[in-house]
Scaffold this active site. Structure first.
Site, short mmCIF file in Angstrom:
data_model
loop_
_atom_site.label_atom_id
_atom_site.label_comp_id
_atom_site.label_asym_id
_atom_site.label_seq_id
_atom_site.Cartn_x
_atom_site.Cartn_y
_atom_site.Cartn_z
N ASP A 161 -16.90 4.47 -94.58
CA ASP A 161 -15.92 5.52 -94.83
C ASP A 161 -14.81 4.91 -95.67
O ASP A 161 -14.77 3.69 -95.86
CB ASP A 161 -15.36 6.03 -93.48
N CYS B 33 -18.35 9.80 -94.24
CA CYS B 33 -17.18 10.30 -94.98
C CYS B 33 -17.63 11.56 -95.72
O CYS B 33 -18.64 11.51 -96.44
CB CYS B 33 -16.74 9.23 -95.97
N HIS C 286 -11.96 12.20 -90.35
CA HIS C 286 -10.69 11.91 -89.66
C HIS C 286 -10.29 13.03 -88.68
O HIS C 286 -9.60 12.79 -87.70
CB HIS C 286 -9.55 11.79 -90.67
N1 DGL Z 1 -12.80 10.36 -93.95
C1 DGL Z 1 -12.77 10.93 -95.28
C2 DGL Z 1 -13.65 12.17 -95.33
O1 DGL Z 1 -14.38 12.45 -94.41
C3 DGL Z 1 -11.41 11.34 -95.76
C4 DGL Z 1 -10.37 10.33 -95.92
C5 DGL Z 1 -9.99 10.09 -97.35
O2 DGL Z 1 -9.45 10.96 -98.05
O3 DGL Z 1 -10.25 8.98 -97.76
O4 DGL Z 1 -13.61 12.87 -96.31
#
Ligand code: DGL
Length: 272
Positions: free
Chosen positions: A12, A75, A187
């Site tokens: 991620d 992510c 997140h």
């Molecule tokens: N964890 C990332 C997602 O699922 C978002 C965090 C970021 O913008 O880097 O998109």
């Protein structure tokens, strides 16, 4: 070449993907996990597709070099813009966090679906396109919610500030027309309780990590890639830029047992 005894590699932009790592660790207790959080380049949600693809490839190769038998893009931003690219470049199975959600939504036959994600995820139109194809009759509203990741990374998981941001985004989401709200960012599960407080009983939050973990368990089993016995090596968690804030928040995301360390895989090259 797949190594059955190898770990599952996850990555991620930061510590958000630990929500997926935790769900996989619980769902597949025999498996070992190696996790890489690219905190040096956080947030991916504000980066170009080209940059995200390039970061993702470098990280995936690093995980594979360390034995990963499969790559989970933990992510949504990287899954949105980089999934097909990684599939075309890598020799191990690659999983994204989007398709399991789409499959789940097909089952629930929602009349209205809201999607919250980063700018990279929403601008890619991946959710809008896949949902339109899967559920052509359903009302879909996709909204970039870029204020949430910085607040979560800063450990503002409850309280006045996060509440007012949630309310602001709910208003923009035409919430009265929705039956499901997809947290399309790894997140966001950390604030799902907080979001639920502001939702009426008609709206169900889709909890990505468990849905993704179930789907990965099925797919690894189909490919004969599940460990038969418990792997007693510890999980391995590293980030490209280590700070105390990340250390603290990683414990919230994964639990107290986590040992976060720094591994700046970018240091040996000229950036991307
Ligand atoms: N964890 C990332 C997602 O699922 C978002 C965090 C970021 O913008 O880097 O998109």
């Amino acid at each position: 070449m797949n190594n059955l005894n190898g770990p599952i590699g996850l990555f991620d932009s930061g510590v958000g993907g630990l929500t997926v790592a935790r769900a996989i660790a619980r769902r597949l207790p025999n498996e070992r996990i190696i996790y890489f959080g690219d905190t040096a380049h956080l947030p991916y949600g504000e980066k170009s597709p080209e940059a995200i693809k390039s970061f993702s490839l470098k990280i995936s190769n690093h995980l594979i070099k360390n034995g990963a038998k499969a790559i989970v893009i933990a992510c949504n931003s990287a899954s949105s813009v980089g999934f097909e690219y990684l599939e075309s470049k890598l020799s191990v199975p690659v999983f994204n966090v989007i398709d399991p959600l789409i499959e789940e939504l097909k089952k629930v036959k929602s009349s209205g679906i809201g999607v919250w994600g980063t700018r990279a995820t929403i601008n890619s139109k991946v959710y809008a396109t896949k949902l339109k194809k899967a559920l052509p009759e359903t009302y879909v509203h996709c909204l970039p919610t870029p204020l949430l990741v910085p607040l979560i990374e800063e450990n503002h998981l409850s309280g006045e500030i996060i509440d007012s941001v949630i309310q602001y985004y709910l208003k923009k989401s035409n919430i009265n027309h929705l039956e499901h709200l997809v947290l399309a960012c790894t997140h966001y599960p950390l604030i799902s309780t907080q979001i639920s407080k502001h939702l009426n009983a008609k709206v169900t939050l889709m909890r990505t990590p468990n849905i993704v973990a179930d789907s990965i368990a099925i797919k690894l089993k189909e490919r004969g890639l599940l460990q038969k016995e418990k792997n007693y090596f510890n999980h391995d968690f590293s980030v490209s830029d280590y700070t105390d804030t990340f250390k603290k928040i990683s414990q919230v995301f994964f639990g107290d047992g986590i040992q976060l360390k720094e591994n700046n895989i970018w240091a040996s090259t000229n950036g991307i």
